[in-house]
Structures are given as structure tokens and as C-alpha cells.
Design a protein around this motif. Structure first.
Motif, PDB file in Angstrom:
ATOM      1  N   PHE A 100      17.305 -17.158  -6.768  1.00 27.53           N
ATOM      2  CA  PHE A 100      17.497 -18.508  -6.841  1.00 27.53           C
ATOM      3  C   PHE A 100      18.877 -18.945  -6.956  1.00 27.53           C
ATOM      4  N   ALA A 101      19.343 -18.229  -8.186  1.00 26.23           N
ATOM      5  CA  ALA A 101      20.723 -18.590  -8.450  1.00 26.23           C
ATOM      6  C   ALA A 101      21.970 -18.417  -7.357  1.00 26.23           C
ATOM      7  N   GLU A 102      21.479 -17.038  -6.602  1.00 23.77           N
ATOM      8  CA  GLU A 102      22.467 -16.828  -5.509  1.00 23.77           C
ATOM      9  C   GLU A 102      22.135 -17.840  -4.282  1.00 23.77           C
ATOM     10  N   MET A 103      21.083 -18.154  -4.148  1.00 25.64           N
ATOM     11  CA  MET A 103      20.849 -19.272  -3.136  1.00 25.64           C
ATOM     12  C   MET A 103      21.440 -20.571  -3.543  1.00 25.64           C
ATOM     13  N   LEU A 104      21.458 -21.300  -4.622  1.00 20.50           N
ATOM     14  CA  LEU A 104      21.845 -22.616  -4.981  1.00 20.50           C
ATOM     15  C   LEU A 104      23.185 -22.343  -5.085  1.00 20.50           C
ATOM     16  N   VAL A 105      23.953 -21.451  -5.518  1.00 17.47           N
ATOM     17  CA  VAL A 105      25.581 -21.347  -5.174  1.00 17.47           C
ATOM     18  C   VAL A 105      25.939 -21.304  -3.900  1.00 17.47           C
ATOM     19  N   SER A 106      24.794 -20.864  -3.089  1.00 14.56           N
ATOM     20  CA  SER A 106      25.257 -20.501  -1.723  1.00 14.56           C
ATOM     21  C   SER A 106      24.980 -21.824  -0.683  1.00 14.56           C
ATOM     22  N   GLY A 107      24.503 -22.936  -1.276  1.00 11.88           N
ATOM     23  CA  GLY A 107      24.297 -24.198  -0.600  1.00 11.88           C
ATOM     24  C   GLY A 107      22.747 -24.495  -0.375  1.00 11.88           C
ATOM     25  N   TRP A 108      21.833 -23.521  -0.567  1.00 12.99           N
ATOM     26  CA  TRP A 108      20.450 -23.898  -0.389  1.00 12.99           C
ATOM     27  C   TRP A 108      19.914 -24.560  -1.709  1.00 12.99           C
ATOM     28  N   THR A 109      19.810 -25.763  -1.623  1.00 17.76           N
ATOM     29  CA  THR A 109      19.278 -26.478  -2.744  1.00 17.76           C
ATOM     30  C   THR A 109      17.733 -26.856  -2.867  1.00 17.76           C
ATOM     31  N   ALA A 110      16.839 -26.270  -1.768  1.00 19.93           N
ATOM     32  CA  ALA A 110      15.647 -26.318  -1.993  1.00 19.93           C
ATOM     33  C   ALA A 110      15.223 -25.083  -1.444  1.00 19.93           C
ATOM     34  N   VAL A 111      13.891 -24.500  -1.846  1.00 19.75           N
ATOM     35  CA  VAL A 111      13.342 -23.225  -1.214  1.00 19.75           C
ATOM     36  C   VAL A 111      11.707 -23.229  -1.147  1.00 19.75           C
ATOM     37  N   GLY A 112      11.325 -22.876  -0.061  1.00 25.21           N
ATOM     38  CA  GLY A 112      10.023 -22.558   0.022  1.00 25.21           C
ATOM     39  C   GLY A 112       9.837 -21.189  -0.259  1.00 25.21           C
ATOM     40  N   GLU A 113       9.094 -20.682  -1.460  1.00 21.98           N
ATOM     41  CA  GLU A 113       8.794 -19.357  -1.493  1.00 21.98           C
ATOM     42  C   GLU A 113       7.516 -18.904  -1.050  1.00 21.98           C
ATOM     43  N   PHE A 114       7.317 -18.165  -0.394  1.00 22.23           N
ATOM     44  CA  PHE A 114       6.113 -17.645   0.340  1.00 22.23           C
ATOM     45  C   PHE A 114       5.549 -16.301  -0.311  1.00 22.23           C
ATOM     46  N   HIS A 115       4.735 -16.929  -1.226  1.00 22.12           N
ATOM     47  CA  HIS A 115       4.132 -16.172  -2.264  1.00 22.12           C
ATOM     48  C   HIS A 115       2.779 -15.280  -2.156  1.00 22.12           C
ATOM     49  N   TYR A 116       2.785 -14.092  -1.982  1.00 21.53           N
ATOM     50  CA  TYR A 116       1.373 -13.487  -2.137  1.00 21.53           C
ATOM     51  C   TYR A 116       1.193 -12.413  -3.128  1.00 21.53           C
TER      52      TYR A 116
END
Length: 442
Positions: A100-116
Motif C-alpha cells: 500500500f505504501a508503494e501504491m501511495l507514493v506511486s500516485g494510487w490514492t485509493a485501492v480496492g483490495e480483492f480479498h479472499y
């Protein structure tokens, strides 16, 4: 908080001198053509935050480790299952926090985590309950990324085939039991995490269970499903039910504007018509679809039919919203032999407003939207001289200067920031702490 942008991409159009007023984490006022005032946070070129509409965070641990033997999606899946079998709530939290840190610093500000990955090995529940779900929610809160947890129903290994091995961790036994666990989880998570829902696929959830979930899930809850990623899924569905996966979803009452279908790579003309007529969101994951050899989906035809196109990082072999946008356009160019299949404005919309809508949120730079923004360096070796409206076609995550979520700067220069503005860990530090460096220290 008031942010002043030298240039802001509003609905994909570069607008100079924009003041954005934020209150309670949302945009309450947007002024155009005005100078900065004392106390404003001054920014350069600003785009709306990107909504990562499909992620499996733990797959990130496979990056750079599955290429040597060739193979196909199914061989890759065996490696993924072996990884899943080793995760517990603590390792899941540490890995998700780093990703999630990698996503945030890369410009993804929201994420849908498809969790099973719900249960212990063998399928027994955790005590206390929801330990794996809490690990994801806590990781997102630690980092400051906006999370929609897409808790996933996964009941079978294929039509008429029981779960076994690692997949026992995924299952809840029945749609009724999954709905009960989902409702209990919603009550526990509280206001910091939006809880969505997912049907893993028509391969993993039978038609009667899909229909029950569609009927009983609250109407305001985003619903996602993997759809026709592989030809084998289509072949198995036709053999068992006599219809395509899209037609099976339509028969179960699942096709609607609240549904997001992921991949939608191998479709018939009739599938495209049904998805467009229902105004579903189609979540394309171009870097994953390329990495796994899935194929190139009919994104332009789906959009023209009435579907909304969003983007996701899926297995996180690449974490870069700009590369997903370029992959969408590049796939279309390769399959059609023509350029400009998606305009830069459409690519920005796929990243922002469409991605956020798929997660049950309002994105973009507009009143009422979440105040989630990214500042882009427009003078790097990649971006110098580019039209601001075309930055999505030249920038990479390395060009992200600052990331704002809920009106608060949460990352700057590749490092996390606390709500108080104190510099924290870098994404690299978090990732190497949990994954190692690749020099044998995993």
C-alpha cells in the motif's frame, strides 16, 4: 485546508491557477483563475488521485520470481497458491503495508483490495474473527491510502468441484455463510474502511449463490467479479451451463451499474452488448494481463457500448497508474493498428472518476469529491515539454512529487508522511524489510 495549484487537471482539462478548499477530507469549493493566498499549500501540476480498482496485495511477493520457467496463467497460479499458504495475519499485515505504501507514493490514492484469504490453513476460522481482514484494514490506515475492502465469496474450485488444499482458506461453505460473515465484518470494521464485496468468478461461485448474493447484499455496496480472464473459464462455463460467463451473470441478475467486472478479456459480441447495456464498470489491468499472457480485452468496444472503463494493478507486478493507463491505450493501438483509441481525457477519467466510482467513492477535482490529489513533476526527463493534458501518456510514478489523501499530504518524494507532516519510511524501506533485496536474503 486550501491548496493552490499552478495547473489542475479538471475533467482532464488543464486549468491554470486553481484553489481547492477541503473540509472533512472532501472538496467543498473549487476556484479557477485565482492567485494563491497566504497559508495556501502551493502545488505545481495537480491531477486527481487514481483509484486502483483491482488489487491482490500479497501477489506483490511474486514480482520478479515467476519469469524463468515460462508457462501460462495456470502455472503462475500454482506459485501464487503456494505463497498464499504461508501467510498469516502478521505477515499479511506487513506485506500489505509495504505494498500500500508503494501504491501511495506511486500516485494510487485509493485501492480496492480483492480479498479472499479469509481463514487459517485447512479452512478453520481465525479467533478472534476477521484477523486477515483486519490486517488489510490496519495496513491501509497505517499508510494513509483510501481502502475499499472487497471481501470475496469463493465456494468451489470449478463447476461441481469442491475446494481443497490452499483454497480451503478461501471458502465459507455457502453464500448464506459468506453473507453472515460479511455482515459481521461490516459491523466490526468501523468508519475508516469501506467494505465492498466480490464474487470471485463464475468458476468459483455457482449461479444460485451468485443470485442470492445479488439479492441480499445491500444495494449501496460495490460488487466486483473476475470475468472471462481466461478462455478456459468460458469453455468450462459453456460446458456446464450452456452460456458464457457474462450471460450467466445476466441470468443471475448481477449485471447492473453497481457491478465491476475485472479483465473481461475474452468476450463475444453479445457479451459486450450486455455489459454495455447494463452500464457496468470494466476494470482493465493491462500490466497484469500482459505479464500473465492473458490477452488484450476489447476496451474501446466496451466503452462505446456503454461500459465505464477503470484500471487496476491486480497482481502488482507493476505499481504505476500511468503505466496502466498507457497499457490500456497501447493494447488498443496494437490490436487495431490505430493511435488515439482513448483520449488523454478518457485515460485520466479511467484512473480517477471511474476508478473511484468502482470503489463506491467520488473522485476527480470537483465539489463533493474526496480531496485526493497528486502533484506531478512536469520538468523531469520524461515530462519536460509535455502538454499537461497528456502527462498520463509520458509520466511514470517516479514523477510523483506529493500525494494528498483526504486533504492531508500523505507522501512526498517517495516517503510516507504522518498526518502531522513528519517524514516517515520510504516504500523501498518497507518493501525490503518484508521481501528482502533479491540477493538471497528473502
Amino acid at each position: 485546508m486550501i491548496l493552490h495549484c499552478a495547473t489542475a487537471l479538471i475533467d482532464g482539462v488543464a486549468v491554470p491557477l486553481v484553489r481547492i478548499h477541503a473540509q472533512g477530507g472532501r472538496i467543498v469549493r473549487v476556484e479557477q483563475g485565482v492567485a494563491a493566498a497566504d497559508g495556501d499549500l502551493r502545488l505545481g501540476v495537480v491531477a486527481p488521485g487514481s483509484g486502483n480498482a483491482h488489487s491482490h496485495a500479497f501477489h506483490r511477493a511474486l514480482r520478479g520470481r515467476t519469469h524463468g520457467d515460462g508457462g501460462d496463467f495456470w502455472g503462475w497460479r500454482d506459485r501464487m497458491y503456494a505463497l498464499a499458504d504461508r501467510l498469516d495475519p502478521d505477515t499479511h499485515h506487513r506485506l500489505a503495508r509495504a505494498v500500500f505504501a508503494e501504491m501511495l507514493v506511486s500516485g494510487w490514492t485509493a485501492v480496492g483490495e480483492f480479498h479472499y484469504l479469509h481463514h487459517r490453513p485447512g479452512g478453520t476460522p481465525y479467533r478472534p474473527a476477521h484477523a486477515m481482514e483486519r490486517a488489510l484494514a490496519d495496513a491501509a490506515q497505517d499508510v494513509g491510502i483510501r481502502l475499499t475492502l472487497l471481501d470475496t465469496c469463493y465456494l468451489s474450485a470449478g463447476p461441481g468441484a469442491a475446494l481443497s488444499g490452499t483454497a480451503l482458506r478461501f471458502g465459507d461453505g455457502s453464500a448464506r455463510q459468506w453473507l453472515d460473515r460479511w455482515s459481521d465484518l461490516r459491523a466490526e470494521l468501523g468508519p475508516h474502511t469501506r467494505l465492498g464485496a466480490a464474487i470471485h468468478s463464475v468458476r468459483a461461485v455457482p449461479p444460485d449463490a451468485i443470485a442470492r448474493i445479488v439479492r441480499e447484499l445491500p444495494e449501496d455496496v460495490p460488487l466486483h467479479v473476475h470475468l472471462s480472464e481466461q478462455p478456459r473459464e468460458n469453455e468450462d462455463c459453456l460446458a456446464e451451463y450452456g452460456v458464457t460467463p457474462t450471460a450467466l451473470l445476466e441470468r443471475a441478475g448481477a449485471l447492473s451499474a453497481r457491478l465491476s467486472v475485472v479483465h473481461a478479456t475474452h468476450l463475444t459480441d453479445e457479451d459486450i452488448r450486455m455489459l454495455g447495456d447494463a452500464a457496468v464498470t470494466v476494470v482493465m489491468c493491462p500490466t497484469t494481463e500482459a505479464d500473465l499472457g492473458d490477452g488484450i480485452g476489447p476496451a474501446r468496444r466496451l466503452a462505446d457500448a456503454g461500459a465505464r472503463i477503470a484500471l487496476g494493478s491486480d497482481q502488482n507486478a507493476v505499481v504505476d497508474p500511468f503505466l496502466e493507463a498507457r497499457g490500456l491505450e497501447a493494447g488498443e493501438r496494437l490490436s487495431s493498428g490505430r493511435r488515439g483509441r482513448f483520449t488523454p481525457r478518457e485515460l485520466v477519467a479511467a484512473l480517477s472518476t471511474a476508478g473511484y466510482a468502482a470503489l463506491g467513492e467520488t473522485g476527480g477535482i470537483r465539489e463533493g469529491a474526496a480531496c485526493d490529489l497528486v502533484e506531478i513533476d512536469d520538468a523531469s526527463v520524461r515530462t519536460a515539454g509535455a502538454d499537461p493534458e497528456q502527462l498520463a501518456l509520458v509520466a511514470t510514478s517516479a514523477d510523483i512529487r506529493r500525494v494528498i489523501v483526504g486533504g492531508t499530504v500523505r507522501a512526498e518524494g517517495g516517503r510516507l508522511r504522518t498526518p502531522a507532516g513528519v517524514a516517515g519510511e520510504s516504500a523501498e524501506e518497507l518493501l525490503t524489510a518484508v521481501l528482502g533485496t533479491g540477493r538471497g536474503d528473502r
